[in-house]
Motif scaffolding. Sequence first.
Motif, PDB file in Angstrom:
ATOM      1  N   TYR A  46       0.829  -1.202   0.000  1.00  0.00           N
ATOM      2  CA  TYR A  46       0.000   0.000   0.000  1.00  0.00           C
ATOM      3  C   TYR A  46       0.869   1.260   0.000  1.00  0.00           C
ATOM      4  CZ  TYR A  46      -2.977  -3.794   1.589  1.00  0.00           C
ATOM      5  OH  TYR A  46      -3.612  -5.003   1.705  1.00  0.00           O
ATOM      6  N   ALA A  62      -0.430   4.924  -1.122  1.00  0.00           N
ATOM      7  CA  ALA A  62      -1.400   5.176  -0.057  1.00  0.00           C
ATOM      8  C   ALA A  62      -0.791   6.080   1.000  1.00  0.00           C
ATOM      9  CB  ALA A  62      -1.844   3.853   0.578  1.00  0.00           C
ATOM     10  N   GLN A 115      -4.281   5.542   5.404  1.00  0.00           N
ATOM     11  CA  GLN A 115      -4.757   4.424   4.596  1.00  0.00           C
ATOM     12  C   GLN A 115      -3.933   3.165   4.857  1.00  0.00           C
ATOM     13  OE1 GLN A 115      -4.382   6.319   0.760  1.00  0.00           O
ATOM     14  NE2 GLN A 115      -6.586   6.651   0.585  1.00  0.00           N
ATOM     15  N   TYR A 147      -5.864  -0.018   6.172  1.00  0.00           N
ATOM     16  CA  TYR A 147      -5.923  -1.184   5.295  1.00  0.00           C
ATOM     17  C   TYR A 147      -5.236  -2.386   5.931  1.00  0.00           C
ATOM     18  CZ  TYR A 147      -7.362   2.186   1.706  1.00  0.00           C
ATOM     19  OH  TYR A 147      -8.022   3.153   0.986  1.00  0.00           O
ATOM     20  N   LEU A 191     -11.342   5.164   9.620  1.00  0.00           N
ATOM     21  CA  LEU A 191     -11.402   4.618   8.267  1.00  0.00           C
ATOM     22  C   LEU A 191     -11.637   3.112   8.296  1.00  0.00           C
ATOM     23  CD1 LEU A 191     -11.139   4.848   5.220  1.00  0.00           C
ATOM     24  CD2 LEU A 191      -8.642   4.847   5.475  1.00  0.00           C
ATOM     25  N   ILE A 219     -10.806   0.199  -2.668  1.00  0.00           N
ATOM     26  CA  ILE A 219      -9.460   0.353  -2.098  1.00  0.00           C
ATOM     27  C   ILE A 219      -8.499   0.860  -3.161  1.00  0.00           C
ATOM     28  CG2 ILE A 219      -7.527  -0.834  -0.983  1.00  0.00           C
ATOM     29  CD1 ILE A 219      -9.985  -0.643   0.806  1.00  0.00           C
ATOM     30  N   LYS A 270      -9.105   4.583  -3.951  1.00  0.00           N
ATOM     31  CA  LYS A 270      -8.646   5.489  -2.890  1.00  0.00           C
ATOM     32  C   LYS A 270      -7.121   5.619  -2.903  1.00  0.00           C
ATOM     33  CE  LYS A 270     -12.625   6.495  -0.931  1.00  0.00           C
ATOM     34  NZ  LYS A 270     -13.131   7.894  -0.904  1.00  0.00           N
ATOM     35  N   SER A 318      -4.808   9.070  -3.607  1.00  0.00           N
ATOM     36  CA  SER A 318      -3.714   9.515  -2.742  1.00  0.00           C
ATOM     37  C   SER A 318      -2.404   9.598  -3.522  1.00  0.00           C
ATOM     38  CB  SER A 318      -3.558   8.552  -1.563  1.00  0.00           C
ATOM     39  OG  SER A 318      -2.436   8.880  -0.780  1.00  0.00           O
TER      40      SER A 318
END
Length: 459
Positions: free
Chosen positions: A193, A198, A202, A206, A366, A385, A388, A392
């Motif tokens: 991520y 991310a 996040q 996540y 979140l 996911i 998003k 970012s």
Amino acid sequence: MSKSLFNDFEDVSSKAWKQKIQVDLKGADYNNTLIWKTNEGINVKPFYHADEFETLPNVSKSKATEWKIGQCITVKKAKEANLKALDAINRGAENILFYITSEDVSAEDLFQNIDFEKISVAIKCEFLSVEFIEKLLKVNSSAVKKSHIQIHTDIIGNLAKTGNWHNNLNDDHNKFEAIVKSTNHISVDLSLYQNAGANIIQQLAYSLAHSNEYLNYFERQKAYSLSDVQITFNIATGSNYFFEIAKIRALRQLWSTLASEYGANTECHINATPSKRNKTIYDYNVNMLRTTTECMSAVLGGSNIVYNLPYDALFHKSNEFGERISRNQLLVLKNESYFDKVNNPADGAYYIESLTEQLAEKALELFKDIEANGGFLSQLKEGTIQRKIKESASKEQSDFDTEKLVLLGTNKHPNLEDKMKTDLEISPFLEIHKRKTLIEPIIEKRLSEKLEITRLDKE
């Protein structure tokens, strides 16, 4: 001296400090001048004070005095990998991570002459095989037990990265359950991520939602206790120094909160590697500076093992010089910079404590939203996911393109005489291969790729 000199001075409140700052600003707006907002939506103030906390968060049970220097080795031939591991151990490595690409690897040859009483070993396989893991563990069961060997198996991480299960959902989960039962270990890879773009909130949310899928699965099975299972988070640390320290501390706090709800082991193991996202192929020696501060963040945040990234890993094949330099960076941090002398070194630093608290709160919010909307797997399948993370990453890319985010030697003060075309042993650029996938994979991408390609075309 038995009397503290500080008793002779009156305490100064945060309110008094702010009033003094406002006087010194001579009419300039305090918020516009001194407070900046991050991509995570956190307002960073010019100072932090003890009276802003009712109680300081009790985050870490990590022991910075016990962090280990790791060495990653890709295994193509067992004997060659073994010799490479023994050489790394002789040169200061304290943990070896074997990345195995084939089931044909001989476990006996791979583990030969490794002293499991002194060196810990981790295994990550490109494939999913219960039989192969059992074969590894049977080679020397007493040695494996003493070393607390880690088996990194992350079927959801594989789905997120490749877009497909190894085989299918049911088969992957059945094999995953068998491996966990034999190893008492769960692994979650959240480096994907970070390397895909991310933001920190996040990444934390996540990773929590990712691991919650595993906890939910074992709770539904009702055939396995999680109290003795060790979870390992594999993270990537970026260049935002204090935020990365706070990220690791917040991860421990969040995992403890989630695990306690399931009666699972509230302690987690964290392995850290520098990010690939901010690494460059031009003026590549600067990568050593980047990885040094990122490894420092990893240690100060409380990582258990740090695997450094060679400065030339983007464009050179694995080589002795690059790996020796990356290992020596960690040796200097441990043996010459005293990064193994104090446990929880970030405790009591009000700025880091505030960041830890805010990151944890926002990530938990979140995470709850993800769970309320079907959970992590559901949102992966829907593409939420991925979308998003792209948003970012796009924001960060825009900051790089406009030089708001600076990579020295690349988008700021580049050495235009630096030529790279003949030095590229492997491609450092994103390559897209069309294939059928169940979901859209999460793609890692470096910030400087577009600029580097443009420059290469001109050479």
